[in-house]
Design a protein around this motif. Structure first.
Motif, PDB file in Angstrom:
ATOM      1  N   GLN A  41       1.007  -1.225   0.002  1.00 52.72           N
ATOM      2  CA  GLN A  41       0.007   0.138  -0.117  1.00 52.72           C
ATOM      3  C   GLN A  41       0.834   1.214   0.048  1.00 52.72           C
ATOM      4  OE1 GLN A  41      -3.033  -0.172  -0.546  1.00 52.72           O
ATOM      5  NE2 GLN A  41      -3.471  -2.238   0.007  1.00 52.72           N
ATOM      6  N   ALA A  42       0.640   2.248  -0.639  1.00 49.60           N
ATOM      7  CA  ALA A  42       1.293   3.526  -0.982  1.00 49.60           C
ATOM      8  C   ALA A  42       0.977   4.109   0.523  1.00 49.60           C
ATOM      9  CB  ALA A  42       0.881   4.233  -2.007  1.00 49.60           C
ATOM     10  N   ALA A  43       1.993   4.808   0.955  1.00 45.74           N
ATOM     11  CA  ALA A  43       1.853   5.460   2.286  1.00 45.74           C
ATOM     12  C   ALA A  43       1.104   6.697   1.966  1.00 45.74           C
ATOM     13  CB  ALA A  43       3.306   5.876   2.783  1.00 45.74           C
ATOM     14  N   ASP A  44       1.014   7.397   1.179  1.00 44.14           N
ATOM     15  CA  ASP A  44       0.304   8.818   0.928  1.00 44.14           C
ATOM     16  C   ASP A  44      -1.031   8.432   0.286  1.00 44.14           C
ATOM     17  OD1 ASP A  44       1.585   7.805  -1.510  1.00 44.14           O
ATOM     18  OD2 ASP A  44       1.688   9.985  -2.141  1.00 44.14           O
ATOM     19  N   SER A  45      -1.128   7.012  -0.177  1.00 43.88           N
ATOM     20  CA  SER A  45      -2.613   6.805  -0.682  1.00 43.88           C
ATOM     21  C   SER A  45      -2.726   5.620  -0.460  1.00 43.88           C
ATOM     22  CB  SER A  45      -2.280   7.015  -2.334  1.00 43.88           C
ATOM     23  OG  SER A  45      -2.899   8.138  -2.817  1.00 43.88           O
ATOM     24  N   PRO A  46      -3.117   5.058   0.663  1.00 41.67           N
ATOM     25  CA  PRO A  46      -3.617   3.806   1.434  1.00 41.67           C
ATOM     26  C   PRO A  46      -4.534   2.967   0.401  1.00 41.67           C
ATOM     27  CG  PRO A  46      -4.243   5.402   2.821  1.00 41.67           C
ATOM     28  CD  PRO A  46      -3.713   6.148   1.814  1.00 41.67           C
ATOM     29  N   LYS A  47      -5.362   3.570  -0.485  1.00 39.74           N
ATOM     30  CA  LYS A  47      -6.428   2.889  -1.212  1.00 39.74           C
ATOM     31  C   LYS A  47      -5.611   2.416  -2.482  1.00 39.74           C
ATOM     32  CE  LYS A  47     -10.175   4.570   1.054  1.00 39.74           C
ATOM     33  NZ  LYS A  47     -11.724   5.360   0.786  1.00 39.74           N
ATOM     34  N   LEU A  48      -4.522   2.728  -2.899  1.00 36.17           N
ATOM     35  CA  LEU A  48      -3.840   2.488  -4.111  1.00 36.17           C
ATOM     36  C   LEU A  48      -2.697   1.530  -3.897  1.00 36.17           C
ATOM     37  CD1 LEU A  48      -3.210   3.305  -7.038  1.00 36.17           C
ATOM     38  CD2 LEU A  48      -1.649   5.066  -6.585  1.00 36.17           C
ATOM     39  N   PRO A  49      -3.102   0.429  -4.362  1.00 37.92           N
ATOM     40  CA  PRO A  49      -2.033  -1.021  -4.097  1.00 37.92           C
ATOM     41  C   PRO A  49      -0.818  -0.552  -5.328  1.00 37.92           C
ATOM     42  CG  PRO A  49      -4.007  -1.628  -5.393  1.00 37.92           C
ATOM     43  CD  PRO A  49      -4.407  -0.125  -4.944  1.00 37.92           C
ATOM     44  N   LEU A  50       0.368  -0.921  -4.844  1.00 36.58           N
ATOM     45  CA  LEU A  50       1.230  -0.966  -5.784  1.00 36.58           C
ATOM     46  C   LEU A  50       2.067  -2.537  -5.691  1.00 36.58           C
ATOM     47  CD1 LEU A  50       3.315   2.362  -4.288  1.00 36.58           C
ATOM     48  CD2 LEU A  50       1.905   2.081  -6.255  1.00 36.58           C
ATOM     49  N   ARG A  51       2.029  -3.010  -6.986  1.00 34.19           N
ATOM     50  CA  ARG A  51       2.540  -4.022  -7.398  1.00 34.19           C
ATOM     51  C   ARG A  51       4.313  -3.850  -7.381  1.00 34.19           C
ATOM     52  NH1 ARG A  51      -0.184  -6.911 -12.434  1.00 34.19           N
ATOM     53  NH2 ARG A  51       1.044  -5.065 -13.535  1.00 34.19           N
ATOM     54  N   ILE A  52       4.657  -4.786  -6.720  1.00 36.11           N
ATOM     55  CA  ILE A  52       6.320  -4.834  -6.645  1.00 36.11           C
ATOM     56  C   ILE A  52       6.927  -6.027  -7.367  1.00 36.11           C
ATOM     57  CG2 ILE A  52       6.271  -3.328  -4.653  1.00 36.11           C
ATOM     58  CD1 ILE A  52       6.974  -5.826  -2.864  1.00 36.11           C
ATOM     59  N   LYS A  53       8.202  -5.889  -7.803  1.00 34.96           N
ATOM     60  CA  LYS A  53       9.110  -6.926  -8.098  1.00 34.96           C
ATOM     61  C   LYS A  53      10.184  -7.118  -7.034  1.00 34.96           C
ATOM     62  CE  LYS A  53       8.045  -5.969 -12.887  1.00 34.96           C
ATOM     63  NZ  LYS A  53       8.669  -5.537 -14.122  1.00 34.96           N
ATOM     64  N   GLU A  54      10.228  -8.489  -6.467  1.00 38.26           N
ATOM     65  CA  GLU A  54      11.266  -8.543  -5.504  1.00 38.26           C
ATOM     66  C   GLU A  54      12.716  -8.561  -6.178  1.00 38.26           C
ATOM     67  OE1 GLU A  54      12.057 -11.797  -2.025  1.00 38.26           O
ATOM     68  OE2 GLU A  54      10.266 -11.501  -2.827  1.00 38.26           O
ATOM     69  N   GLU A  55      13.696  -8.039  -5.409  1.00 37.85           N
ATOM     70  CA  GLU A  55      14.911  -8.044  -6.033  1.00 37.85           C
ATOM     71  C   GLU A  55      15.974  -8.953  -5.223  1.00 37.85           C
ATOM     72  OE1 GLU A  55      16.356  -3.960  -5.941  1.00 37.85           O
ATOM     73  OE2 GLU A  55      14.997  -3.521  -7.818  1.00 37.85           O
ATOM     74  N   THR A  56      15.929  -8.873  -3.977  1.00 35.27           N
ATOM     75  CA  THR A  56      17.061  -9.616  -3.165  1.00 35.27           C
ATOM     76  C   THR A  56      16.748 -10.800  -2.817  1.00 35.27           C
ATOM     77  OG1 THR A  56      16.077  -8.791  -1.079  1.00 35.27           O
ATOM     78  CG2 THR A  56      17.770  -7.345  -2.247  1.00 35.27           C
ATOM     79  N   GLU A  57      17.453 -11.698  -2.299  1.00 37.69           N
ATOM     80  CA  GLU A  57      17.222 -13.061  -1.743  1.00 37.69           C
ATOM     81  C   GLU A  57      17.277 -13.247   0.094  1.00 37.69           C
ATOM     82  OE1 GLU A  57      19.680 -15.709  -4.012  1.00 37.69           O
ATOM     83  OE2 GLU A  57      18.946 -14.917  -5.899  1.00 37.69           O
ATOM     84  N   ALA A  58      16.906 -12.237   0.266  1.00 42.28           N
ATOM     85  CA  ALA A  58      17.291 -12.004   1.750  1.00 42.28           C
ATOM     86  C   ALA A  58      16.509 -13.044   2.544  1.00 42.28           C
ATOM     87  CB  ALA A  58      16.943 -10.592   2.519  1.00 42.28           C
ATOM     88  N   ASN A  59      15.291 -13.444   1.995  1.00 38.83           N
ATOM     89  CA  ASN A  59      14.113 -14.225   2.723  1.00 38.83           C
ATOM     90  C   ASN A  59      13.927 -15.498   1.711  1.00 38.83           C
ATOM     91  OD1 ASN A  59      13.596 -12.278   4.756  1.00 38.83           O
ATOM     92  ND2 ASN A  59      12.319 -11.055   3.210  1.00 38.83           N
ATOM     93  N   GLY A  60      15.034 -15.627   1.094  1.00 40.85           N
ATOM     94  CA  GLY A  60      14.718 -17.070   0.295  1.00 40.85           C
ATOM     95  C   GLY A  60      14.929 -16.753  -1.241  1.00 40.85           C
ATOM     96  N   PRO A  61      14.884 -17.832  -1.971  1.00 43.20           N
ATOM     97  CA  PRO A  61      15.077 -17.567  -3.317  1.00 43.20           C
ATOM     98  C   PRO A  61      14.168 -16.510  -3.818  1.00 43.20           C
ATOM     99  CG  PRO A  61      15.003 -20.055  -2.953  1.00 43.20           C
ATOM    100  CD  PRO A  61      14.602 -19.270  -1.624  1.00 43.20           C
ATOM    101  N   ASN A  62      14.964 -15.538  -4.877  1.00 44.71           N
ATOM    102  CA  ASN A  62      14.233 -14.663  -5.497  1.00 44.71           C
ATOM    103  C   ASN A  62      13.412 -15.217  -6.474  1.00 44.71           C
ATOM    104  OD1 ASN A  62      13.718 -12.678  -7.669  1.00 44.71           O
ATOM    105  ND2 ASN A  62      15.060 -11.366  -6.449  1.00 44.71           N
ATOM    106  N   PRO A  63      12.136 -14.920  -6.490  1.00 47.32           N
ATOM    107  CA  PRO A  63      11.099 -15.436  -7.389  1.00 47.32           C
ATOM    108  C   PRO A  63      11.585 -15.095  -8.773  1.00 47.32           C
ATOM    109  CG  PRO A  63       9.959 -14.709  -5.723  1.00 47.32           C
ATOM    110  CD  PRO A  63      11.299 -14.200  -5.576  1.00 47.32           C
ATOM    111  N   ASN A  64      12.312 -14.062  -9.071  1.00 47.01           N
ATOM    112  CA  ASN A  64      12.463 -13.604 -10.509  1.00 47.01           C
ATOM    113  C   ASN A  64      13.624 -14.256 -10.855  1.00 47.01           C
ATOM    114  OD1 ASN A  64      10.492 -11.643 -11.748  1.00 47.01           O
ATOM    115  ND2 ASN A  64      10.888 -10.629  -9.690  1.00 47.01           N
TER     116      ASN A  64
END
Length: 122
Positions: A41-64
């Motif tokens: 959720q955007a901090a300044d627009s909580p009703k506007l969802p933002l899609r993201i693409k994960e970059e790092t592998e900090a929490n396991g294998p990167n899906p990309n």
């Protein structure tokens, strides 16, 4: 020599192609590459969802990175250039992140190596 479909042969290859196709229909960004991996959720627009693409592998294998590896493997086995094109589109999208933070993107780096010399993962 071109890699073979391996144990289970054609049946597993068709299954892998179906799984990859479903992932692409649901999550793949056909314009810039990569898969959408979450929504915030955007901090300044909580009703506007933002899609993201994960970059790092900090929490396991990167899906990309996993997607890139799978696309490279499918290309190596089938020779279908569309798989290689999508893998390269995804790698291109993540190049700035790799330059800035490659140490946390080991799997993505390995996928780049597949582009230049296929790795035998058996």
């Amino acid at each position: 020599q071109k890699p073979q479909a391996g144990v289970g042969g054609q049946r597993y290859l068709e299954w892998a192609k179906r799984v990859q196709g479903g992932l692409e229909r649901l999550l793949f960004d056909h314009r810039f590459g990569g898969c959408w991996t979450g929504v915030i959720q955007a901090a300044d627009s909580p009703k506007l969802p933002l899609r993201i693409k994960e970059e790092t592998e900090a929490n396991g294998p990167n899906p990309n990175a996993v997607t890139c590896e799978n696309l490279h493997r499918l290309y190596d086995i089938t020779g279908e250039k569309e798989h290689r094109r999508k893998a390269m589109l995804t790698l291109g999208y993540f190049c700035p992140a790799l330059r800035a933070n490659g140490i946390n993107m080991a799997r993505m780096c390995r996928s780049i190596l597949r582009r230049y010399s296929p790795l035998d993962q058996r």
